[in-house]
Each structure stands twice: as structure tokens, then as C-alpha cells.
Write a protein that holds these residues in place. Structure first.
Motif, mmCIF file in Angstrom:
data_model
loop_
_atom_site.group_PDB
_atom_site.id
_atom_site.type_symbol
_atom_site.label_atom_id
_atom_site.label_comp_id
_atom_site.label_asym_id
_atom_site.label_seq_id
_atom_site.Cartn_x
_atom_site.Cartn_y
_atom_site.Cartn_z
ATOM 1 N N GLU A 274 -7.140 41.623 -19.755
ATOM 2 C CA GLU A 274 -7.772 42.199 -18.573
ATOM 3 C C GLU A 274 -7.646 43.727 -18.609
ATOM 4 O O GLU A 274 -6.550 44.278 -18.467
ATOM 5 C CB GLU A 274 -7.109 41.639 -17.316
ATOM 6 N N PRO A 275 -8.756 44.457 -18.807
ATOM 7 C CA PRO A 275 -8.690 45.920 -18.906
ATOM 8 C C PRO A 275 -8.097 46.591 -17.663
ATOM 9 O O PRO A 275 -7.351 47.564 -17.785
ATOM 10 C CB PRO A 275 -10.156 46.324 -19.108
ATOM 11 N N LEU A 276 -8.430 46.096 -16.483
ATOM 12 C CA LEU A 276 -7.883 46.683 -15.266
ATOM 13 C C LEU A 276 -6.366 46.606 -15.278
ATOM 14 O O LEU A 276 -5.671 47.584 -14.959
ATOM 15 C CB LEU A 276 -8.430 45.955 -14.035
ATOM 16 N N ARG A 277 -5.851 45.457 -15.677
ATOM 17 C CA ARG A 277 -4.398 45.299 -15.727
ATOM 18 C C ARG A 277 -3.790 46.184 -16.813
ATOM 19 O O ARG A 277 -2.749 46.802 -16.610
ATOM 20 C CB ARG A 277 -4.059 43.833 -15.969
ATOM 21 N N TRP A 278 -4.431 46.248 -17.974
ATOM 22 C CA TRP A 278 -3.915 47.085 -19.065
ATOM 23 C C TRP A 278 -3.966 48.562 -18.675
ATOM 24 O O TRP A 278 -3.087 49.343 -19.045
ATOM 25 C CB TRP A 278 -4.702 46.835 -20.335
ATOM 26 N N HIS A 279 -4.985 48.936 -17.929
ATOM 27 C CA HIS A 279 -5.194 50.333 -17.560
ATOM 28 C C HIS A 279 -4.163 50.814 -16.539
ATOM 29 O O HIS A 279 -3.589 51.901 -16.687
ATOM 30 C CB HIS A 279 -6.610 50.510 -17.001
ATOM 31 N N ASP A 280 -3.920 50.030 -15.495
ATOM 32 C CA ASP A 280 -3.003 50.514 -14.459
ATOM 33 C C ASP A 280 -2.058 49.453 -13.910
ATOM 34 O O ASP A 280 -1.348 49.705 -12.939
ATOM 35 C CB ASP A 280 -3.786 51.154 -13.302
ATOM 36 N N GLY A 281 -2.011 48.270 -14.544
ATOM 37 C CA GLY A 281 -1.160 47.213 -14.026
ATOM 38 C C GLY A 281 0.260 47.236 -14.560
ATOM 39 O O GLY A 281 1.103 46.459 -14.091
ATOM 40 N N TYR A 282 0.535 48.117 -15.517
ATOM 41 C CA TYR A 282 1.862 48.125 -16.130
ATOM 42 C C TYR A 282 2.722 49.289 -15.606
ATOM 43 O O TYR A 282 3.629 49.763 -16.283
ATOM 44 C CB TYR A 282 1.749 48.168 -17.648
ATOM 45 N N ASP A 283 2.432 49.687 -14.392
ATOM 46 C CA ASP A 283 3.231 50.724 -13.758
ATOM 47 C C ASP A 283 4.299 50.059 -12.879
ATOM 48 O O ASP A 283 4.306 50.177 -11.665
ATOM 49 C CB ASP A 283 2.333 51.645 -12.920
ATOM 50 N N PHE A 284 5.195 49.334 -13.550
ATOM 51 C CA PHE A 284 6.314 48.714 -12.840
ATOM 52 C C PHE A 284 7.603 49.172 -13.513
ATOM 53 O O PHE A 284 7.584 49.707 -14.638
ATOM 54 C CB PHE A 284 6.182 47.186 -12.797
ATOM 55 N N PRO A 285 8.750 49.017 -12.847
ATOM 56 C CA PRO A 285 9.999 49.648 -13.332
ATOM 57 C C PRO A 285 10.333 49.361 -14.793
ATOM 58 O O PRO A 285 10.698 50.278 -15.536
ATOM 59 C CB PRO A 285 11.060 49.084 -12.384
ATOM 60 N N ALA A 286 10.230 48.103 -15.218
ATOM 61 C CA ALA A 286 10.614 47.768 -16.593
ATOM 62 C C ALA A 286 9.708 48.442 -17.615
ATOM 63 O O ALA A 286 10.152 48.818 -18.703
ATOM 64 C CB ALA A 286 10.601 46.261 -16.784
ATOM 65 N N ALA A 287 8.432 48.607 -17.273
ATOM 66 C CA ALA A 287 7.497 49.280 -18.184
ATOM 67 C C ALA A 287 7.782 50.776 -18.224
ATOM 68 O O ALA A 287 7.712 51.413 -19.281
ATOM 69 C CB ALA A 287 6.058 49.011 -17.764
ATOM 70 N N ARG A 288 8.100 51.350 -17.071
ATOM 71 C CA ARG A 288 8.399 52.791 -17.035
ATOM 72 C C ARG A 288 9.687 53.118 -17.777
ATOM 73 O O ARG A 288 9.817 54.190 -18.381
ATOM 74 C CB ARG A 288 8.474 53.258 -15.581
ATOM 75 N N SER A 289 10.652 52.206 -17.731
ATOM 76 C CA SER A 289 11.949 52.464 -18.369
ATOM 77 C C SER A 289 11.957 52.177 -19.861
ATOM 78 O O SER A 289 12.907 52.531 -20.563
ATOM 79 C CB SER A 289 13.033 51.620 -17.694
ATOM 80 N N GLY A 290 10.914 51.524 -20.370
ATOM 81 C CA GLY A 290 10.867 51.176 -21.784
ATOM 82 C C GLY A 290 11.377 49.785 -22.094
ATOM 83 O O GLY A 290 11.401 49.377 -23.258
ATOM 84 N N GLU A 291 11.786 49.045 -21.054
ATOM 85 C CA GLU A 291 12.197 47.657 -21.281
ATOM 86 C C GLU A 291 11.003 46.801 -21.703
ATOM 87 O O GLU A 291 11.170 45.839 -22.452
ATOM 88 C CB GLU A 291 12.827 47.081 -20.019
ATOM 89 N N VAL A 292 9.833 47.151 -21.202
ATOM 90 C CA VAL A 292 8.596 46.496 -21.630
ATOM 91 C C VAL A 292 7.826 47.472 -22.501
ATOM 92 O O VAL A 292 7.577 48.617 -22.118
ATOM 93 C CB VAL A 292 7.740 46.050 -20.422
ATOM 94 N N ILE A 293 7.487 47.023 -23.695
ATOM 95 C CA ILE A 293 6.786 47.840 -24.689
ATOM 96 C C ILE A 293 5.338 47.371 -24.776
ATOM 97 O O ILE A 293 5.063 46.171 -24.784
ATOM 98 C CB ILE A 293 7.460 47.709 -26.068
ATOM 99 N N ARG A 294 4.433 48.342 -24.838
ATOM 100 C CA ARG A 294 3.014 47.997 -24.986
ATOM 101 C C ARG A 294 2.530 48.409 -26.370
ATOM 102 O O ARG A 294 2.649 49.569 -26.764
ATOM 103 C CB ARG A 294 2.172 48.667 -23.899
ATOM 104 N N ASP A 295 1.979 47.438 -27.105
ATOM 105 C CA ASP A 295 1.456 47.673 -28.450
ATOM 106 C C ASP A 295 -0.067 47.554 -28.433
ATOM 107 O O ASP A 295 -0.614 46.573 -27.909
ATOM 108 C CB ASP A 295 2.012 46.648 -29.443
ATOM 109 N N THR A 296 -0.735 48.540 -28.999
ATOM 110 C CA THR A 296 -2.183 48.483 -29.186
ATOM 111 C C THR A 296 -2.438 48.320 -30.679
ATOM 112 O O THR A 296 -2.074 49.194 -31.470
ATOM 113 C CB THR A 296 -2.864 49.754 -28.659
ATOM 114 N N ILE A 297 -3.044 47.207 -31.047
ATOM 115 C CA ILE A 297 -3.184 46.848 -32.458
ATOM 116 C C ILE A 297 -4.665 46.794 -32.830
ATOM 117 O O ILE A 297 -5.453 46.091 -32.197
ATOM 118 C CB ILE A 297 -2.525 45.484 -32.743
ATOM 119 N N LYS A 298 -5.017 47.542 -33.852
ATOM 120 C CA LYS A 298 -6.366 47.515 -34.399
ATOM 121 C C LYS A 298 -6.356 46.611 -35.620
ATOM 122 O O LYS A 298 -5.643 46.886 -36.591
ATOM 123 C CB LYS A 298 -6.814 48.928 -34.783
#
Length: 598
Positions: A274-298
Motif C-alpha cells: 500500500e503506497p499510502l502506508r509506505w509513504h507516511d504510515g511508518y511514522d511510529f516510535p519503533a520505526a523512528r528509533s530504528g527498531e523497524v527497518i525499511r528495505d526498498t529492493i529493486k
């Protein structure tokens, strides 16, 4: 019991190519016989821990090899193995797994597999030639439609000795067949009840794979536990794979609830769609602190593409001009900007972003020769590569595309009667239903109905649960659905399953569109007969042009990257396979510095 022959397989009308550790669709395997691990795996990955995966949907069966029911697909691979394993850095190459070696001839008129004498099922029984022949016959007669279609091409199957199986093809011109059989799942003859095989079951299957089913909560979760006695743990093809002691699949009925569970750390990774979620849905504490990592794979694969699929079995969509007109009315630019933040691309073809795509490319001489018998049905702009999907002004009220669509609809026998588009003779309105199962699908469908209404077309949207959606899709009981097509760099027999004429009449196939076109069948046949890479690429592009010419679908968008979010307790290799992310190569960190949010 099977009778074992004493002769050595030498091929039919050809010279034996000798036993090999692998087989490639075109050319030779990239890895030598003495390779130690796959280039995308970490052979030093630690073993242990648990991986929890959140799955959207439900299940009512543990048998993924039959048509009935909603099966847990991970059983295939994790629990049930095949004769050979894919090399995920190559277009289509297989390396030995249950089969230690493979042998065929230059014309690929036969294939012989020599089983690894160490191969065992999880109950300790050896894997034998009898099990292979039993599996082939069972899936040919009672398996999924693709298995029935592929395996019925075998003219003769025999065990040459307790560990050697040979399949002869009786003159069938299909160079992919040896590889198709190499991917055949092998089932234990001693543990299968043939009479009840086609019935859904929650009984844990016995396989030869690295995991066993250890717990099942119907509709909620399935737990797989690594078999400490797994026979193939030291094989090079498995080095650095299957690292978790336990894998648990947790099922969620609703997408938002699934995402909220991820944010709380209730499962370890998610593939974001879901692009909307990928775009602005990961602004939660664990994502901001680096506990959640986001990988973009081509990846190096054709980009997965979403389409609205016309069921041409329905009279309303039998005229290609109607389908073409409705394609014009879909306002991609408005939807991409307002729903997807411009993150998606769009292609009219089915192999987007790869060398196999014909979209935007002029046909080469070989393509023109292949398409010559069907020249009248291939529009000149598609042949020349100048055809482009309509580009609107993004306003949601583009007048140019509306005029073009109404002109095509008039040619097909429809005219506006006030605000309603009606058929000339019957005066029946042009109307149909769009079947959806997720909120994302519903949102796109509702936006499309707005565009259709401007042309006087009444389209309704019906939302159903996942079980009903799958039942109606498999039974072709719909007017229009949204469907995603994932293609490889080595398309083959499955293309008949997707859009071959014979598949159009068999429920359970993926020819949802109901295509029955000799041109499509001929291009797939040419693709399967190709002996070198250039000829193969030309035949796939020719297939792409025939599919585009039929306007069987409305292209929605292409997913140009893989979006993966994972908690930092899960690690993955630095190298990424050509095919993209592979959870079987991941492992759990030995030390996790932060606490899971509850």
C-alpha cells in the motif's frame, strides 16, 4: 510394485548429455558442480530463534496441491520438497535437491533423475523412485490444473532402479518439460490416501523438507518446526537457508488490523503493498528509533502488475472495442497522484520493466514472422511499438479520452440516451459488476465507476470476503475483477495456464479473462520451442503483443520495487537475489538491543 529396468537411459533419437548437477532453460547453469552455497545466502548465518509472519486471509487446508480449499501455500517448499531447487539468481535454472543429478539429451526428449541416497521423509522413510512415480501419477490425475496439464505430456515414466526415474516425452516439443518435472513435489507413497487426496484436510502432511507442521489453529495460525534430522541440511543448495527453529504463520482477516499487529511487534516482517502506508504510515516510535527497518529492493524481474480483468465469457465484454473503450476511461494519472503518491508506473504489457516486454518496442524480424499468420488482429501501433496507454490530464474529467471512448462504443453498437449508454437494437444499458475483496480494490473500483458514469455506463461494486472472492474467481463467476500477474524472466508452460485456449474452459486455471485465441496459443508454443535466448525473447514479446491486442485487461499499475519492513531482530544477507527478498535466507539476531512493544 514397480519393475526396475537394467538399462541406462540414453535418450530417444538423441545422444545422452550425461548426468549433471543442474539444468538451465537456456544455456548452462551459472554455478559449477562444486559450488558451496548460493550467492544470495550467508553460509555462516546462525541457526535458531523464531520467525513470525503475518498473512492476510485465512485457510481451511494444509494441502496446497489440490483445487479445493484455501491452503497454506508455505507447506510447499518448507515441508514438501521437489526433485530440484531453483537458483534464484538466474532466469530459470535448477540445481539438485532430492535428485542428486539430472540427465537429458540435446532435443530434451527425455529426462532422468538420480535421487540422493540420503534423501528421507520426515518420518525417516527413504525417498525412492516409487515415491516419484506415485507423485507424478497422483498429481497428473488429481492435482491442480497446472499439474494435470504439465504431467499429462509425459508419454512414459519408469523406474530404472530404486533411485533412478526416467520420463520420456514421446516427441512432444517442449524444452521446458525437464525443468517442470524437476520442480515436481515429491510425496510419500506410504502416507497418502489416494481416495481422499482431493479433499481439504488439516492433517499435517509428511514431507522431506526442512520443516514439519507442529501446530495448527484452524483459520488462525500454523506453526512449522525445523526438523533436526533434516536429510538435506548440508547440501550446498541449502547452505545458509532454513535458519529459524520455528516459523509461525499468523493469519489476519483485515489489512488495517494486520498492520497494527506489526506495529506492536506481533510479527516480524511485512511486504508492504500500500503506497499510502509506505509513504507516511511508518511514522511510529519503533520505526523512528530504528527498531523497524525499511528495505526498498529493486529486482531484476518483470515488475508485478495489477489489472482489472474482463471476463470475456460475458456478452457485455465480448466486443474488443468495448474493452478498449473502457481502458480509455480509466484515469490512471488521477488515481496515481491521489492514491499512490506517484509511486507507481504503468505498462500495457505483461512483462513490464524487463527485456521481455514488447510495450514501447518495435517488433523485430523474428516477431514479425511469428505474428504473420495473425497480422490482421495485431494493430499496427502495437506491432511498431508506438502504442501507448492513454494519458489523461489528471483532473478526473478528461474530455479527450471520453470522446475517444464514446466513439469506440458507438462503433460497437452503443450510444448515449440522455445520461445512459444503451445498445442500439435492444436498448439495454451497458452495465456490469466489479467484484472486490479488499478496501484497496474497492477504492480503485469506486474511482473507476465515477469515470464510467461520465460515459453513461453503470458499474456496481460488490465487496465479498476472501473465501467467496477466490471461489468466484476460480469458477469464473464474475464480470470484472482486479488481479495481479507476476511473471518470471523465463515464462513457460504456465502461460498456457494463464491464457491458453484450453485453460479458458477449465475452472481453477488462471485464464480469468476467458481468452481463446490461436495467436496466443501459437506464441506460447514458439516460446517453448526456442533454443537460444534471442529467439526466446522474440517469442515472448510476440506473446505480449497478442495479449495487448486483445485488450483483455485494463492495466492499473506496476509495482516497480519491493517494499519490506522488518523488526531489527531479523537480519538478512547483504546480497539480494535476482528474484528479490527470500525469507528462507534470513536469520534471527543473536542479541536484540530493544524490547518488543506490547
Amino acid at each position: 510394485m514397480l519393475a526396475f529396468g537394467l538399462s541406462v537411459a540414453t535418450g530417444i533419437g538423441g545422444v545422452s548429455a550425461g548426468q549433471s548437477h543442474g539444468i538451465a532453460m537456456h544455456g548452462a547453469p551459472a554455478l559449477p558442480a562444486d559450488f558451496t552455497h548460493m550467492p544470495y545466502a550467508n553460509p555462516d548465518a546462525p541457526k535458531g530463534g523464531r520467525l513470525v509472519q503475518g498473512v492476510l486471509g485465512t485457510f481451511d487446508s494444509l494441502n496446497p496441491l489440490i483445487v479445493r480449499g484455501l491452503a497454506v501455500q508455505q507447506i510447499r517448499g518448507f515441508v514438501i520438497e521437489s526433485l530440484m531447487a531453483r537458483g534464484n539468481d538466474e532466469a530459470f535454472t535448477l540445481y539438485g535437491l532430492l535428485a542428486k543429478t539430472v540427465e537429458t539429451d540435446d532435443t530434451r526428449s527425455y529426462v532422468t533423475f538420480r535421487l540422493d541416497p540420503k534423501a528421507r521423509f520426515s518420518d525417516g522413510r527413504p525417498v525412492t523412485a516409487e515415491d516419484v512415480l506415485f507423485s507424478w501419477a497422483l498429481l497428473r490425475d488429481k492435482g491442480r490444473p497446472n499439474h494435470r496439464q504439465y504431467y499429462s505430456k509425459v508419454a512414459k515414466a519408469e523406474a530404472l532402479d530404486p533411485l533412478t526415474v526416467r520420463f520420456d516425452f514421446g516427441g512432444v516439443q517442449d524444452r521446458e518439460l525437464p525443468l517442470i518435472l524437476g520442480l515436481m513435489p515429491v510425496l510419500p507413497r506410504h502416507a497418502i490416501d489416494v481416495a481422499t487426496f482431493e479433499e481439504t484436510s488439516m492433517t499435517a502432511p509428511i514431507g522431506s523438507g526442512p520443516y514439519r507442521v507442529s501446530a495448527v489453529k484452524p483459520g488462525a495460525s500454523v506453526t512449522l518446526t525445523r526438523n533436526p534430522d533434516y536429510w538435506g541440511r548440508d547440501l550446498p543448495v541449502n547452505s545458509g537457508l532454513w535458519n529459524f527453529n520455528e516459523i509461525r504463520l499468523d493469519f489476519y482477516r483485515e489489512a488495517n488490523g494486520q498492520f497494527e499487529a506489526f506495529k506492536r511487534g506481533l510479527y516480524d516482517f511485512r511486504v508492504e503493498t500500500e503506497p499510502l502506508r509506505w509513504h507516511d504510515g511508518y511514522d511510529f516510535p519503533a520505526a523512528r528509533s530504528g527498531e523497524v527497518i525499511r528495505d526498498t529492493i529493486k529486482t531484476g524481474m518483470p515488475q508485478p502488475s495489477e489489472f482489472l480483468v474482463f471476463n470475456t465469457r460475458r456478452p457485455v465484454f465480448s466486443d474488443v472495442r468495448v474493452r478498449q473503450a473502457l481502458t480509455l476511461l480509466f484515469d490512471f494519472e488521477w488515481i496515481n497522484r491521489n492514491y499512490f503518491f506517484g509511486l507507481y508506473g504503468r505498462s500495457a504489457g505483461y512483462f513490464a520493466g524487463s527485456e521481455l516486454s514488447a510495450y514501447g518496442r518495435a517488433a523485430d524480424q523474428r516477431e514479425r514472422e511469428l505474428l504473420k499468420p495473425f497480422a490482421s488482429q495485431i494493430p499496427a501501433d502495437i506491432l511498431e511499438g508506438s502504442y501507448r496507454l492513454p494519458v489523461t490530464d489528471g483532473s478526473g474529467r478528461d474530455r479527450a479520452t471520453l470522446r475517444s471512448a464514446l466513439n469506440l462504443l458507438s462503433q460497437a453498437g452503443y450510444d448515449l440516451d440522455g445520461t445512459v449508454l444503451r445498445q442500439h437494437t435492444t436498448r439495454a444499458p451497458l452495465s456490469f459488476e466489479i467484484l472486490v475483496t479488499t478496501r484497496d480494490q474497492e477504492r480503485i473500483a469506486l474511482a473507476f465507476t465515477r469515470d464510467l458514469k461520465r460515459a453513461g455506463i453503470e458499474a456496481s461494486v460488490r465487496a465479498v470476503d476472501g473465501v467467496q472472492f477466490d471461489q468466484r474467481r476460480l469458477g469464473f463467476d464474475f464480470d470484472m475483477i482486479q488481479n495481479r500477474y507476476d511473471q518470471s524472466l523465463s515464462p513457460g508452460n504456465e502461460q498456457f495456464f494463464y491464457w491458453g485456449s484450453e485453460a479458458a474452459d477449465h475452472q481453477g486455471t488462471r485464464n480469468y479473462m476467458g481468452a481463446k485465441d490461436p495467436a496466443i496459443d501459437a506464441m506460447i508454443a514458439a516460446m517453448l520451442e526456442a533454443r537460444d535466448h534471442r529467439a526466446f525473447v522474440s517469442s515472448v514479446r510476440a506473446l505480449d503483443r497478442t495479449l495487448m491486442s486483445g485488450f483483455y485487461t485494463i492495466p492499473l499499475f506496476n509495482v516497480q520495487e519491493q517494499w519490506i519492513a522488518r523488526w531489527n531482530r531479523i537480519e538478512r544477507p547483504e546480497a539480494t537475489a535476482l528474484t528479490g527478498y527470500l525469507p528462507e535466507t534470513w536469520w534471527q539476531r543473536t542479541r536484540v538491543p530493544t524490547q518488543v512493544i506490547q
